[in-house]
Design an enzyme around this catalytic site. Structure first.
Site, PDB file in Angstrom:
ATOM      1  N   HIS A  41      -3.854   4.969   4.537  1.00  0.00           N
ATOM      2  CA  HIS A  41      -4.606   3.804   4.063  1.00  0.00           C
ATOM      3  C   HIS A  41      -3.950   2.496   4.485  1.00  0.00           C
ATOM      4  CE1 HIS A  41      -6.368   1.131   0.863  1.00  0.00           C
ATOM      5  NE2 HIS A  41      -7.442   1.813   1.196  1.00  0.00           N
ATOM      6  N   SER A  56     -11.676  -1.771   0.479  1.00  0.00           N
ATOM      7  CA  SER A  56     -10.342  -1.653   1.063  1.00  0.00           C
ATOM      8  C   SER A  56     -10.321  -2.146   2.499  1.00  0.00           C
ATOM      9  CB  SER A  56      -9.872  -0.198   1.022  1.00  0.00           C
ATOM     10  OG  SER A  56      -9.625   0.218  -0.298  1.00  0.00           O
ATOM     11  N   ASP A 114       0.839  -1.199   0.000  1.00  0.00           N
ATOM     12  CA  ASP A 114       0.000   0.000   0.000  1.00  0.00           C
ATOM     13  C   ASP A 114       0.876   1.251   0.000  1.00  0.00           C
ATOM     14  OD1 ASP A 114      -2.317   1.837   0.806  1.00  0.00           O
ATOM     15  OD2 ASP A 114      -3.277  -0.124   0.856  1.00  0.00           O
TER      16      ASP A 114
END
Length: 785
Positions: free
Chosen positions: A228, A406, A187
């Site tokens: 994230h 996600s 990520d």
């Protein structure tokens, strides 16, 4: 008045209720010691005297083994030891519990009694075994965490709506937490110094491909959006009972990070990320993909595809890396995950999302390659996922707002980590099979469930159903590996046929015979892939359906209103899992139609190719495996004493652990520049020195006179140092100007020429003047140079 006994009012009065109660209580008080002394004879289950007790295993002295005889022996032995026989222990024949009669005794007296009992029991011939009973500490197997946000983690333990969670607490109670498994989050980085992640962080599995160094720490950005990866990592492995934030689904696992999304991304970088530290990292969690805009068709390119394939072959000591990918968040744009090459790959586990009410969220995509779903956030009225957050910029270290697919993919990665703890040798295909076999179907008004020929239910919205940690782990515990991957590839089928507008359609067929499958042994299906080349003025108007031999339909290419690309499809591969477990032999039908309004140009199916993936399992084998797994769902195999043997992994060469960091690279560049500078400087100095020597020479080209001795130099004491090495004149009248470039003899050291032996100068003269010697008068030595 006659004399009589004087009345005492308190005694002569009739006995009332209070007086009777006092007498009864007094009697009970006097009886308590006697009752407690005999309570032990009622059996060991009710024993609670608190005094010493012994478990004794007896054998009959008479040899008959009758329970009545053993009971009499036990009574006599207990009495001899000063104890009371409390009865047989459960259903164990010949096992009795001897207890000490109740009563307060000083510690010294208790110790003396203990020694006496031990002596009696040890010396009795009927006693096979005895042991004084000790208090054992046991705790109820319930899960309690002091993490402040754990009560809000409804996806782990939903107290508001029981059953609408991943059903993981029972697995935790059996000490299955992902121990020994490493999950890497590919990520924008992982803030591994935060207290919810630091204890489980795996530096040896991490890397930063954006900065080319081993530290995947996220970098602050203008949009405050590089949190994230940290959020995904917290979902997987957040540490429990640290009084901070939340708990990860596999909180005993190790967590690594590969930073690759915080900068320009190339095919080669993706390939490196998919195989980075693939003997350390077991599971790759990838909550990203192409743009979810309803008009993009993209996926891994040549190197990325090769890396995915290499990972499932060589990763994890040959058992295969597990790649978990999110299905995408383009639902509001009518997007479909069959246009996402990562979700469409046979090498990945494609995971979608449902909200806390079990419904398909507004952002979720549909596709035929969807394997399963798990929980995530929904609309604003529903709860999202609580997880660790970064504490950089505006972050607080904890968030209640993680959502989208996600958030679903990391939950699936964590559940797979639980599976690998109980069965480390699961292959990448084993994991896919277990998901198919154990996912649970549930009702959603948007879902269209269809049961295929093998008995598996699938919907384009939810795959094979909702992931259930309890079912996954229990199935993994008794799973034996599926047979080898078998495949069949048809020829490239050139069609060049027009695609009509709806309601008409183009239908092309391909029959796979028994002979076609003999070489590979393929019997039952797993993935079915179709590669097409189509020209069309508006790609989003196309609808493609694939029918397996059983008649099971897969919508492999859904129409998309926002996709107006005029180039169609160029060797794009669609895949489906809806025919999982069905027979491979038979006729496959590809049906294409144009659902658009444009009629000015017709689309053309140029060519297509069919690829089947599966195994040599038969339909009977699949049914047997289904029954076996259902028998394991009680949890009877989920303990440490039961373990199937695991085959050894392959000996894959380790990666080179040395990495050139940016600082090291800068140092090497500076050293290199310094070396080049000094090399140039030295060469320039040598060149200038030679030019200076050459300019001071007085040797001329032409006839060379080599004197034996310079008389003038001899007299002045300078030997030959002031005499030119080559001259056509007398040394005493030498000219100081140079008429040509120096020869080899010009550069000879003067101290060599001052020696008495002139053979050297003569030889050097011969080297400098390779031409033939001329006949000259006696007493002169000249050469034509």
């Amino acid at each position: 008045m006659p004399k009589g006994r004087q009345k005492v009012p308190h005694l002569d009065a009739p006995l009332g209720l209070p007086t009777c109660l006092w007498l009864e209580l007094a009697g009970l008080f006097l009886l308590v010691p006697w009752v407690m002394g005999l309570a032990g004879t009622g059996g060991p289950d009710g024993q609670g005297t608190g005094g010493p007790s012994w478990a004794v295993h007896l054998e009959s002295l008479e040899g008959d083994g009758e329970e009545e005889t053993l009971e009499q022996q036990a009574d006599a032995l207990a009495q001899a030891a000063g104890l009371v026989n409390a009865g047989r222990i459960g259903e164990l024949q010949g096992h009795y519990l001897f207890v000490q009669p109740a009563g307060h005794r000083p510690a010294l007296e208790v110790e003396a009694i203990r020694q006496q009992v031990e002596a009696v029991l040890a010396g009795h011939e009927a006693v096979r075994w005895h042991s004084e009973q000790r208090l054992l500490r046991r705790a109820k197997r319930s899960v309690h965490f002091n993490d402040p946000k754990y009560p809000q983690q409804w996806h782990l333990n939903n107290r508001r709506s029981p059953g609408r969670d991943i059903n993981v607490t029972g697995v935790w109670e059996r000490n299955v937490t992902g121990r020994g498994v490493t999950v890497v989050v590919v990520d924008d980085g992982v803030e591994h110094t935060i207290q919810d992640i630091a204890p489980n962080y795996s530096p040896e599995g991490s890397y930063d491909l954006n900065s080319n160094d081993p530290d995947p720490m996220p970098h602050p950005d203008v949009e405050n959006g590089n949190h994230h990866g940290t959020r995904c990592a917290g979902e997987i492995a957040a540490v429990p009972n640290n009084s901070f934030c939340a708990v990860g689904v596999a909180y005993g696992s190790r967590i690594a990070g590969i930073r690759v999304l915080d900068g320009p991304l190339t095919d080669s970088m993706e390939a490196v990320a998919f195989n980075k530290h693939y003997q350390i990292n077991d599971i790759y969690s990838c909550s990203w993909g192409p743009d979810d805009d309803g008009k993009t068709v993209d996926g891994p390119h040549q190197l990325g595809k090769a890396a995915l394939q290499h990972g499932v072959i060589a990763g994890r000591q040959g058992f295969g890396s597990i790649f978990v990918v999110a299905s995408g968040n383009g639902g509001q744009h009518n997007d479909n995950c069959n246009y996402d090459g990562y979700a469409n790959s046979i090498y990945t586990v494609t995971i979608g999302a449902v909200d806390e009410e079990g419904r398909m969220p507004f952002y979720a995509e549909e596709c035929a390659s969807m394997l399963a779903v798990t929980f995530s956030g929904g609309d604003k009225m529903l709860r999202s996922i609580v997880t660790t957050d970064w504490d950089l910029q505006k972050g607080t270290g904890c968030t209640e707002g993680h959502t989208g697919t996600s958030a679903a993919a990391p939950l699936a990665a964590g559940m797979i980590a639980l599976m690998l703890q109980v069965r480390p040798c699961l292959t990448w295909r084993d994991v896919q099979h277990i998901i198919v076999f154990t996912a649970t179907r549930y009702e959603d008004r948007r879902a269209e469930w269809v049961t295929n020929e093998a008995g598996f239910s699938h919907s384009h919205q939810h795959g094979f159903g909702l992931l259930n940690a309890w079912r996954l782990v229990n199935a993994a515990k008794i799973w034996t590996s599926v047979p080898y991957l078998a495949s069949y590839v048809s020829p490239v089928l050139k069609e060049n046929k027009a695609i009509p507008q709806s309601p008409r359609s183009l239908e092309v067929l391909w029959n796979v015979s028994r002979m076609d499958l003999e070489m590979s042994g393929l019997k039952t299906l797993e993935h079915v892939a179709v590669t097409v080349s189509i020209t069309h003025p508006r790609r989003g108007s196309l609808e493609l359906k694939l029918f397996c031999p059983s008649g099971m339909m897969s919508l492999i290419g859904a129409p998309r209103s926002m996709d107006s690309d005029p180039n169609g499809f160029n060797d794009w591969t669609f895949s489906t899992v809806r025919c999982w477990g069905e027979r491979a032999r038979g006729t496959y039908r590809l049906v294409i139609r144009d659902v658009g309004d444009e009629s000015f140009q017709v689309g053309i199916l140029r060519q297509w190719q069919l690829t089947l993936y599966g195994s040599v399992w038969s339909a009977v084998d699949i049914r047997d495996r289904q029954r076996l797994l259902e028998s394991a769902m009680s949890g009877k195999y989920l303990h440490d004493d039961f373990a199937l043997p695991c085959p050894p992994g392959l000996k894959i060469p380790e990666e080179d652990g040395y990495t050139i960091t940016p600082n090291t690279l800068k140092t090497l560049v500076l050293v290199g520049c310094f070396t080049v500078f000094w090399t140039v400087y030295y060469m320039l100095e040598v060149y200038l020195s030679q030019r200076n020597v050459a300019s001071n020479q007085v040797c001329r080209s032409g006839p060379c006179h080599w004197p034996h001795r310079s008389r003038k130099a001899k007299e002045e004491g300078t030997e030959l140092e002031s005499v030119p090495l080559c001259s056509s004149k007398d040394p005493d009248e030498v000219e100081t100007e140079s008429r040509g470039p120096p020869t080899t003899s010009d550069l000879l050291a003067p101290d060599l020429l001052e020696q008495g032996d002139w053979s050297l100068s003569q030889n050097k003269s011969a080297l400098d003047c390779p031409h033939q010697h001329l006949d000259v008068p006696h007493g002169k030595e000249e050469q034509i140079c």
